[in-house]
Design a protein around this motif. Sequence first.
Motif, PDB file in Angstrom:
ATOM      1  N   ARG A 123      -3.353   6.640   6.052  1.00  0.00           N
ATOM      2  CA  ARG A 123      -3.169   6.859   7.247  1.00  0.00           C
ATOM      3  C   ARG A 123      -3.126   8.185   7.736  1.00  0.00           C
ATOM      4  O   ARG A 123      -2.620   9.035   7.083  1.00  0.00           O
ATOM      5  N   ASN A 163       2.803 -13.687   7.930  1.00  0.00           N
ATOM      6  CA  ASN A 163       1.711 -12.796   7.028  1.00  0.00           C
ATOM      7  C   ASN A 163       1.280 -12.705   5.480  1.00  0.00           C
ATOM      8  O   ASN A 163       3.011 -11.707   5.515  1.00  0.00           O
ATOM      9  N   GLU A 164       1.539 -12.663   5.069  1.00  0.00           N
ATOM     10  CA  GLU A 164       0.675 -12.200   3.680  1.00  0.00           C
ATOM     11  C   GLU A 164       1.880 -11.977   2.623  1.00  0.00           C
ATOM     12  O   GLU A 164       2.346 -11.686   2.360  1.00  0.00           O
ATOM     13  N   HIS A 212       2.500  -8.873  14.369  1.00  0.00           N
ATOM     14  CA  HIS A 212       3.545  -9.187  12.952  1.00  0.00           C
ATOM     15  C   HIS A 212       4.844 -10.409  13.538  1.00  0.00           C
ATOM     16  O   HIS A 212       5.569 -10.148  12.834  1.00  0.00           O
ATOM     17  N   TYR A 224     -10.718  -1.885   1.753  1.00  0.00           N
ATOM     18  CA  TYR A 224      -9.604  -1.892   0.301  1.00  0.00           C
ATOM     19  C   TYR A 224     -10.199  -1.718  -0.633  1.00  0.00           C
ATOM     20  O   TYR A 224      -9.951  -1.780  -1.946  1.00  0.00           O
ATOM     21  N   ASN A 282      -6.850 -12.433   5.569  1.00  0.00           N
ATOM     22  CA  ASN A 282      -7.125 -11.407   5.584  1.00  0.00           C
ATOM     23  C   ASN A 282      -7.861 -10.653   4.678  1.00  0.00           C
ATOM     24  O   ASN A 282      -7.415 -10.489   3.513  1.00  0.00           O
ATOM     25  N   TRP A 324      -9.213  -6.559  12.712  1.00  0.00           N
ATOM     26  CA  TRP A 324      -8.352  -6.151  12.962  1.00  0.00           C
ATOM     27  C   TRP A 324      -8.609  -4.453  12.976  1.00  0.00           C
ATOM     28  O   TRP A 324      -9.395  -3.691  12.035  1.00  0.00           O
ATOM     29  N   TYR A 340     -10.521  -7.482   3.348  1.00  0.00           N
ATOM     30  CA  TYR A 340     -10.561  -6.225   3.598  1.00  0.00           C
ATOM     31  C   TYR A 340     -12.086  -5.454   2.808  1.00  0.00           C
ATOM     32  O   TYR A 340     -11.858  -5.475   2.146  1.00  0.00           O
ATOM     33  N   GLU A 370      -7.275 -11.113   9.865  1.00  0.00           N
ATOM     34  CA  GLU A 370      -8.189  -9.766   9.929  1.00  0.00           C
ATOM     35  C   GLU A 370      -9.279  -9.671   8.728  1.00  0.00           C
ATOM     36  O   GLU A 370      -9.956  -9.107   7.739  1.00  0.00           O
ATOM     37  N   LYS A 402      -7.263   1.327  12.302  1.00  0.00           N
ATOM     38  CA  LYS A 402      -8.151   0.359  12.789  1.00  0.00           C
ATOM     39  C   LYS A 402      -8.644  -0.174  13.968  1.00  0.00           C
ATOM     40  O   LYS A 402      -9.137  -0.797  13.630  1.00  0.00           O
ATOM     41  N   ASP A 429       2.721  -2.439   7.337  1.00  0.00           N
ATOM     42  CA  ASP A 429       2.410  -1.541   7.842  1.00  0.00           C
ATOM     43  C   ASP A 429       2.226  -1.732   9.170  1.00  0.00           C
ATOM     44  O   ASP A 429       1.163  -1.491  10.053  1.00  0.00           O
ATOM     45  N   LYS A 440       0.648  -1.518   0.136  1.00  0.00           N
ATOM     46  CA  LYS A 440       0.215  -0.052   0.549  1.00  0.00           C
ATOM     47  C   LYS A 440       0.650   1.057  -0.128  1.00  0.00           C
ATOM     48  O   LYS A 440       0.293   2.014   0.171  1.00  0.00           O
ATOM     49  N   PHE A 485      -1.976   1.969  15.481  1.00  0.00           N
ATOM     50  CA  PHE A 485      -0.913   2.162  15.632  1.00  0.00           C
ATOM     51  C   PHE A 485       0.129   2.906  15.104  1.00  0.00           C
ATOM     52  O   PHE A 485      -0.805   3.648  13.754  1.00  0.00           O
ATOM     53  N   ASN A 503      -2.113   4.021  11.950  1.00  0.00           N
ATOM     54  CA  ASN A 503      -3.648   3.160  11.462  1.00  0.00           C
ATOM     55  C   ASN A 503      -4.569   2.487  11.958  1.00  0.00           C
ATOM     56  O   ASN A 503      -4.802   3.034  13.740  1.00  0.00           O
TER      57      ASN A 503
HETATM   58  C1  GCB Z   1      -3.250  -6.215   6.370  1.00  0.00           C
HETATM   59  C2  GCB Z   1      -1.880  -6.455   7.658  1.00  0.00           C
HETATM   60  C3  GCB Z   1      -1.876  -5.616   8.462  1.00  0.00           C
HETATM   61  C4  GCB Z   1      -2.011  -3.829   8.477  1.00  0.00           C
HETATM   62  C5  GCB Z   1      -3.404  -3.961   7.696  1.00  0.00           C
HETATM   63  C6  GCB Z   1      -4.106  -2.847   6.954  1.00  0.00           C
HETATM   64  O1  GCB Z   1      -3.614  -7.120   5.237  1.00  0.00           O
HETATM   65  O2  GCB Z   1      -1.480  -8.135   7.357  1.00  0.00           O
HETATM   66  O3  GCB Z   1      -0.538  -5.345   8.985  1.00  0.00           O
HETATM   67  O4  GCB Z   1      -2.360  -3.118   9.091  1.00  0.00           O
HETATM   68  O5  GCB Z   1      -3.510  -4.464   6.532  1.00  0.00           O
HETATM   69  O6  GCB Z   1      -4.723  -2.150   7.719  1.00  0.00           O
HETATM   70  O7  GCB Z   1      -3.954  -2.545   5.759  1.00  0.00           O
END
Ligand code: GCB
Length: 582
Positions: free
Chosen positions: A551, A403-404, A338, A461, A455, A538, A457, A493, A557, A163, A154, A543, A555
């Motif tokens: 952002r 992760n991812e 993570h 997203y 994960n 998530w 969204y 997530e 979320k 992230d 991103k 954070f 972040n």
């Molecule tokens: C994800 C990641 C996480 C990010 C989150 C986000 O998929 O695993 O580390 O913080 O998205 O908020 O974009």
Amino acid sequence: MLYPQSNSSRAMISLDGFWKFAPDVNDDGEQRGWPLQLPADREIGVPASWNEQFQDLMYFFGSGWYEREIELSRQLRSERMWLRVGSANYLSTVWVNGTEVGRHEGAHLPFVFEITDHVRWDGPNRITIRVDAAIAADRLPPGDVEDEQIVGFKGQYPNNYYDFFPYGGIHRSVTLFTTPVSFVSDIRITTEIDGTEGKVKAHIGLSEGFEGACTVSIRGTQCRSSVEVGAVGPSVDVDFSVPAARLWCPEDPFLYELEVRLTDGDGQVIDQYVQTFGIRTVSIRGTELLLNGKPVFLTGFGMHEDFPVLGKGISPAVIAKDFNLLSWIGANSVRTSHYPYSDEFLSYADKHGLLVIGETPFVGFVRSHYQGTAILNKAKRVITEMIERDVNHPCVIAWSLANEGDTLAPEADAFYEALYRHAKSLDDTRPITIVNCVDVEKDVALKHYDFVSLNRYHGWYEQAGRLDEGCRILSEKLDRCYEVLGKPVIVTEFGADAVAGVHVDPPEVFSEEYQAEMVTRQYEIIRQKPYTIGAHVWSFADFKTSQTPSRVVVNRKGVFTRDRQPKLSAHKLKALWSRESR
Ligand code: GCB
């Protein structure tokens, strides 16, 4: 190496507090003799990241040098002396009185060096630690990967591809501790359940050259049993049966104690160590996750070790606060996204019955990481360190090995299979997963794992602002995932950013209402699927991360703000989860 303990055979001295500190802007501190004397211009708090303690260090990702002096009691002279750092990001070098005693790579696991031959008893000892926090493609997690197509990338500043903020510094406690010359070096406990009986196997590692008796006892309700074995050599194995075992679970996180005592030929105690453990089993059966043979659904969060000023530094107060909020909201579990969290966090989870998926720091691997063996071997080493450290925590019910990562690349198949096999060879008592963010139909790695972590969204997203459609697609994708893989699924997530205090009706992205509606609706969708074993929102709290247009400083979320105040979603989840537990 076991966690330091203070008892009649062992001493422990905390070096937490203020240390002298100097950023090594030119990266030439060693040539300038800094291990002998640090030209420090400030004092810094340990444990904590350096970034938020001084404005000029906020974006400093070079090497930071720490120095501290300590005089030692002569009463400890006949003992062995060790230095333990709970964690430091990323590459650490330690000197004692100017002599290098060891190096450690990796940001989230402890390291211990023996310093017996380097300490002096006639004056202060100088301890110097250099922590190199550079972000690089061959570090874990990897950053700065140029010219790569990053899945889920991103865009971040500075140029790291994960992230969360790449904080530098000594993040967990620094401790000097002693052991006797011969000592208990390792304990590994595994448990099984047979009817109402607990079967406990203890493997005890002993330092080289020990000759004498090793007495192993278990203490707990209705159980006091003791076995003495003559021990010569590197280890002993002892089995116990615990009648009417009190099984560890969130509702009753009962901990037993296993005590190991070493005695010499005259019966004098040489060393002792007490290891807590829980009697419990974890397994996957069909589409269910079983704790002590009973299905459990994981409700909770992915979170971060992150708090204002501390950065990634550990604080007992923040751990207590977070557990208080997790219990208030009705969560039974978290993923240590993570990276591996502190020993203190896991011990607290053991006592308070929180279920934990322990994760490695392997975030966002791309194709280049799968080539050759350099990253694979490094990753295996981290897995070994993590499992060795955490294996006795009953709270850890599963491992997440990544992760991812890019799990579409053909090379990912063998790479993730090798990680799985490695982890299984070290611990076959817990299920293992990796976290996916790509099309499961094309994923080449998930098939190797015991359960599937996703994960997703939808409504953020993807389908941003279109929650109905996001919910519909999430539901379809989950069903398809199960059709393809036939394994139990946890959504590790799902969520939306919300800036606390922003209210919009009807709900729009970034408002508290939108986040609250999304996480509660999607939680219910996930919960109702017959093949799901968990849903983790998530994220637990906002954070710090890198600066990007998506952002708002941090972040957002979190269902709690970064300083742990509830947003609307926290109240809604609490209502939902308390209805469920009735
Ligand atoms: C994800 C990641 C996480 C990010 C989150 C986000 O998929 O695993 O580390 O913080 O998205 O908020 O974009």
